[in-house]
Write a protein that holds these residues in place. Structure first.
Motif, PDB file in Angstrom:
ATOM      1  N   MET A 166     -14.093 -73.457  37.163  1.00 50.18           N
ATOM      2  CA  MET A 166     -13.471 -74.709  36.710  1.00 50.18           C
ATOM      3  C   MET A 166     -12.928 -74.769  35.322  1.00 50.18           C
ATOM      4  SD  MET A 166     -12.691 -76.486  39.072  1.00 50.18           S
ATOM      5  CE  MET A 166     -13.253 -76.557  40.833  1.00 50.18           C
ATOM      6  N   ARG A 167     -13.673 -73.895  34.382  1.00 48.57           N
ATOM      7  CA  ARG A 167     -13.513 -73.623  32.983  1.00 48.57           C
ATOM      8  C   ARG A 167     -12.019 -72.800  33.077  1.00 48.57           C
ATOM      9  NH1 ARG A 167     -18.449 -73.804  30.599  1.00 48.57           N
ATOM     10  NH2 ARG A 167     -19.043 -71.831  31.153  1.00 48.57           N
ATOM     11  N   GLU A 168     -11.772 -71.915  34.075  1.00 57.01           N
ATOM     12  CA  GLU A 168     -10.647 -71.027  34.155  1.00 57.01           C
ATOM     13  C   GLU A 168      -9.522 -71.910  34.555  1.00 57.01           C
ATOM     14  OE1 GLU A 168     -10.459 -67.694  33.838  1.00 57.01           O
ATOM     15  OE2 GLU A 168     -12.529 -66.969  33.407  1.00 57.01           O
ATOM     16  N   VAL A 169     -10.141 -72.821  35.581  1.00 61.03           N
ATOM     17  CA  VAL A 169      -8.829 -73.642  36.150  1.00 61.03           C
ATOM     18  C   VAL A 169      -8.443 -74.246  35.060  1.00 61.03           C
ATOM     19  CG1 VAL A 169      -8.458 -75.408  37.699  1.00 61.03           C
ATOM     20  CG2 VAL A 169      -9.773 -73.746  38.341  1.00 61.03           C
ATOM     21  N   ARG A 170      -9.242 -74.977  34.303  1.00 57.91           N
ATOM     22  CA  ARG A 170      -8.793 -75.812  33.256  1.00 57.91           C
ATOM     23  C   ARG A 170      -7.662 -75.147  32.298  1.00 57.91           C
ATOM     24  NH1 ARG A 170     -10.607 -75.888  28.264  1.00 57.91           N
ATOM     25  NH2 ARG A 170     -10.081 -77.622  26.953  1.00 57.91           N
ATOM     26  N   ALA A 175      -5.577 -82.918  33.082  1.00 58.23           N
ATOM     27  CA  ALA A 175      -6.173 -81.546  33.523  1.00 58.23           C
ATOM     28  C   ALA A 175      -7.611 -81.870  33.591  1.00 58.23           C
ATOM     29  CB  ALA A 175      -5.954 -80.442  32.535  1.00 58.23           C
ATOM     30  N   LYS A 176      -8.140 -82.788  32.436  1.00 59.32           N
ATOM     31  CA  LYS A 176      -9.453 -82.969  32.283  1.00 59.32           C
ATOM     32  C   LYS A 176     -10.111 -83.706  33.587  1.00 59.32           C
ATOM     33  CE  LYS A 176     -11.714 -83.510  28.269  1.00 59.32           C
ATOM     34  NZ  LYS A 176     -11.626 -84.057  27.014  1.00 59.32           N
ATOM     35  N   GLN A 177      -9.325 -84.602  33.844  1.00 65.05           N
ATOM     36  CA  GLN A 177      -9.753 -85.569  35.003  1.00 65.05           C
ATOM     37  C   GLN A 177      -9.581 -84.784  36.148  1.00 65.05           C
ATOM     38  OE1 GLN A 177     -10.304 -88.905  34.306  1.00 65.05           O
ATOM     39  NE2 GLN A 177     -11.409 -88.650  36.210  1.00 65.05           N
ATOM     40  N   PHE A 178      -8.694 -84.160  36.598  1.00 65.00           N
ATOM     41  CA  PHE A 178      -8.442 -83.161  37.592  1.00 65.00           C
ATOM     42  C   PHE A 178      -9.604 -82.376  37.739  1.00 65.00           C
ATOM     43  CE2 PHE A 178      -7.072 -79.398  39.599  1.00 65.00           C
ATOM     44  CZ  PHE A 178      -6.621 -79.534  40.698  1.00 65.00           C
ATOM     45  N   ILE A 179     -10.028 -81.430  36.806  1.00 65.20           N
ATOM     46  CA  ILE A 179     -11.418 -80.823  36.938  1.00 65.20           C
ATOM     47  C   ILE A 179     -12.356 -81.717  37.218  1.00 65.20           C
ATOM     48  CG2 ILE A 179     -12.774 -79.363  35.358  1.00 65.20           C
ATOM     49  CD1 ILE A 179      -9.914 -78.215  36.051  1.00 65.20           C
TER      50      ILE A 179
END
Lengths: 298, 439
Positions: B33-37, B50-54
């Motif tokens: 998820m860090r990568e997804v972010r 993005a943060k909420q999504f993650i």
């Protein structure tokens, strides 16, 4: 609603400027990992590229640790210094006359408007100016440039819509040579940098100037919209590969976007920002000032 | 070229790492998820979004669901995909039609977003739907903006209503009256680009809305917009009540994360996307397809739909019959190429196919010029030659080359390609016989 509702709430809190965010950040954090993560986010939310944000924050962290400081002001100044240094890494070229400047960029960044303002800028420096309407693609682009030429009281060279842009440049450059004009400003059609055929057309225009007017200083400026996000770096890279850019004009800085991507352009690509557009009037253009820009950033 | 190609590559990379690891641990999800972010931020998704999504996706992924699943990586992709769809809205939104004609569409947005060009594109689309659109020039500030709209209107063969630099609300009112009188059922009002913080110009939009009954307020947003997209969208929405969003310039290499942010902050549907400089380069926005594009799953559905539009049902049937009895001629080959062109060229087509993102197709590889040359060659042949290419001998080749402005080598190449295509068709015919042409 779920996710969307939550995001809406979260966004309500983003209205504060960077400096407010910084103050809030200093109020609640010690100089730990979380602090630096948030510092990074502050930069990213101003469209600094993710990579540059990471690098800059890492630099601040190292210096802060090295100097054993935990002071808010020190860290802010440190960050400002680093950002300003990044901008100054690429020196702004000095104009030599005669000079030909070609303005390139993607669609809708404000090339034609910028040329009107730059023409006015050179006129106010007592230079003679010719503008070349080499955007022969967009509907009524040359009409738009004509209005700007009239406002700045400069000569315009234009052909019919759909004609070869290189021919317009040829004419403008030849006549400028004959008349001893100081500055030729070339407007080009907006083109997405991924369109290979359009980029090739630009290369051809680039060659025409080099061939027909070798004695002139030939500069190529990329016009970038400050509202652009991370894509700005990609644009700059591809245009630079195609025509070897000498500078950047950052437009629409009168909005709420910060144009943070310029740090990457100056730092990674070594392209300086020359002018900044701050409004829709002829005089709404300023030579770029790194210190002022960084100040405005916070 | 492919929309979101970089983001999809990025996510593909992340998930291929996950696949290799077999069953997932909480820590591994967090790493992913860090990568997804980062991928989302690099795609210009607003940082809060993005943060909420993650957070949401992690919550779902780090639960039992994933741990108990047989194929954890697949499940994570599904969750990420579902959340992306949820964020961008569901279903394809159409233009509202006023029960009391004319339908009035008000275009608004920042400078340079592409409003004027879009007016032409909308006009073409409306005409295709059997509507009678009227364009109205209300950009009285940008030099030659009215002129530009008139040229665009001319290209779209649609009337442009203009009253010079008269106050826009008044022009809008007169235009609607004119439309009623002349029987135009849809009025599209082009307005000047304006900063969302320009109070005077935002008031002008509010006044237009007071003056005429507006059915749709479409916010035009450059797909390359960065973090500021949320501020722009939010302010326009607050001031003039946006009903839909159009995302332009998606034919660039921008990852277009702005659309996630805009949807999140306004809750308003993204109705269309602009994908080129031609007036026909306007497509409906499909959140589900866009999400699968983000994830690199390709967009087969969208491909089929485009194909249906480019080739009529009858042509398709005829083509199928020809395949069955192998009477496929160079004329049919030409029809196929033209269909390909209608679909936006081979490049656009390739970008919609699964896995094509990885091919790194350059525009030059299968460019339109090649299609044009092929067309020229076939059109330089006689009817007999097209139906029976075997008779094309050396002297005929020289004639065709001269006629089409190409070379004998190019003709040889084309004939070889044609043979291979025919061969392929025979194989398909030998199979189930139910296979349909891709286009």
């Amino acid at each position: 609603m779920g996710l969307i509702g939550k995001i809406k709430d979260a966004l309500k809190k983003t209205k504060e400027g960077v400096s407010t965010k910084m103050r809030l950040l200093f109020a609640k954090n010690k100089l730990g990992d979380e602090f630096y993560d948030e510092l990074e986010e502050i930069l990213i939310s101003s469209d600094v590229s993710v990579r540059t944000a990471e690098e800059v924050v890492e630099q601040v962290r190292e210096e802060a640790i090295g100097n054993k400081v935990k002071d808010e002001r020190f860290v802010t100044d440190l960050l400002k210094d680093i950002l300003e240094d990044t901008l100054n890494e690429a020196p702004v070229p000095a104009f030599r006359y005669p000079c030909v400047i070609m303005f390139v960029g993607v669609n809708g960044v404000g090339k034609t408007t910028t040329i009107g303002k730059v023409a006015h800028y050179f006129v106010s420096q007592n230079k003679s100016v010719t503008v070349a309407a080499a955007d022969t693609f967009r509907a009524a682009a040359s009409d738009q440039l004509s209005v700007w030429a009239e406002r700045a009281k400069v000569r315009i060279v234009k052909h019919e819509e759909g004609s070869d842009p290189s021919a317009v440049i040829f004419d403008a450059v030849s006549s400028a040579k004959a008349r001893g004009t100081d500055v030729v400003l070339v407007d080009t059609a907006g083109r997405l940098h991924v369109k290979e055929n359009l980029m090739n057309e630009l290369k051809k225009m680039d060659r025409v100037v080099g061939r027909e007017f070798p004695e002139a200083q030939f500069l190529k400026f990329l016009v970038l919209d400050a509202t652009t996000g991370q894509n700005a770096v990609s644009q700059a890279r591809v245009f630079d590969e195609a025509v070897d850019l000498d500078g950047i004009v950052l437009t629409k800085l009168d909005g709420t976007a910060k144009g943070g991507f310029v740090f990457s352009l100056c730092g990674e690509l070594g392209i300086p920002v020359v002018f900044a557009g701050v409004g829709e009037k002829t005089e709404d253009l300023e030579p770029f000032d790194a210190e002022q820009f960084v100040e405005g950033f916070f | 070229m492919a929309l979101f190609s970089s983001l999809s590559e990025r996510l593909n990379h992340i998930f291929s790492k996950l696949t290799k690891r077999g069953k997932l641990t909480e820590l591994e999800i967090r790493t992913a998820m860090r990568e997804v972010r980062i991928a989302l931020l690099e795609a210009d998704v607003n940082i809060k979004v993005a943060k909420q999504f993650i957070a949401d996706v992690s919550e779902k992924a780090v639960g039992q669901q994933v741990l108990e699943s047989l194929n954890p990586a697949q499940q994570v992709i599904k969750i990420v995909n579902d959340e992306l769809i949820a964020l961008m809205g569901s279903g394809n939104a159409k233009l509202e039609v006023s029960p009391k004609p004319p339908t009035v569409v008000l275009m608004c947005g920042l400078q340079g977003a592409g409003k004027t060009t879009l007016c032409g594109k909308l006009a073409i689309l409306l005409k295709k739907q059997g509507k009678r659109p009227l364009l109205v020039a209300c950009d009285v500030y940008r030099p030659a903006a009215i002129e530009q709209l008139k040229v665009v209107g001319g290209k779209a063969d649609v009337e442009v209503f203009e009253k010079g630099v008269q106050a826009p609300p008044k022009t809008a009112k007169q235009a609607v009256d004119y439309a009623k009188k002349m029987g135009y059922d849809t009025v599209v009002i082009d307005t000047a680009g304006r900063l969302h913080i320009d109070d005077a110009l935002m008031k002008e939009l509010e006044e237009i809305k007071k003056e005429v009954e507006v059915t749709e307020v479409l916010l035009t947003v450059d797909a390359m917009t960065g973090q500021d997209a949320v501020n722009v969208a939010e302010t326009f929405n607050e001031r003039v009540g946006v009903t839909g969003v159009i995302l332009t310039k998606l034919d660039g290499d921008t990852r277009g994360g702005a659309c996630l942010s805009i949807k999140a902050v306004t809750g308003k549907p993204i109705k269309f996307i602009g994908v080129g400089e031609k007036l026909t380069d306007l497509e409906p926005f499909y959140p589900d397809r866009m999400a699968s594009r983000i994830l690199g799953m390709g967009d087969v559905l969208s491909l089929i739909e485009k194909a249906q539009e480019a080739v009529t049902e009858q042509q398709a049937k005829e083509m199928e019959r020809k395949m069955r009895d192998a009477s496929f001629t160079l004329d049919d080959y030409l029809t196929q190429f033209e269909a390909l062109k209608k679909m936006g060229g081979a490049g656009a087509l390739m970008s919609m196919l699964p896995g094509a993102g990885k091919l790194k197709l350059k525009e030059g590889d299968l460019d339109e010029r090649k299609i044009e040359r092929t067309k020229a060659i076939i059109l330089s042949m006689t009817r007999k030659e097209r139906e029976n290419p075997q008779i094309i001998n050396a002297s005929r080749k020289r004639r065709i080359a001269a006629g089409s402005g190409t070379s004998v080598q190019e003709i040889n190449q084309l004939l070889k390609q044609f043979d291979q295509t025919k061969q392929l068709m025979k194989q398909m015919k030998g199979g189930k016989g139910k296979m349909r042409l891709p286009f």
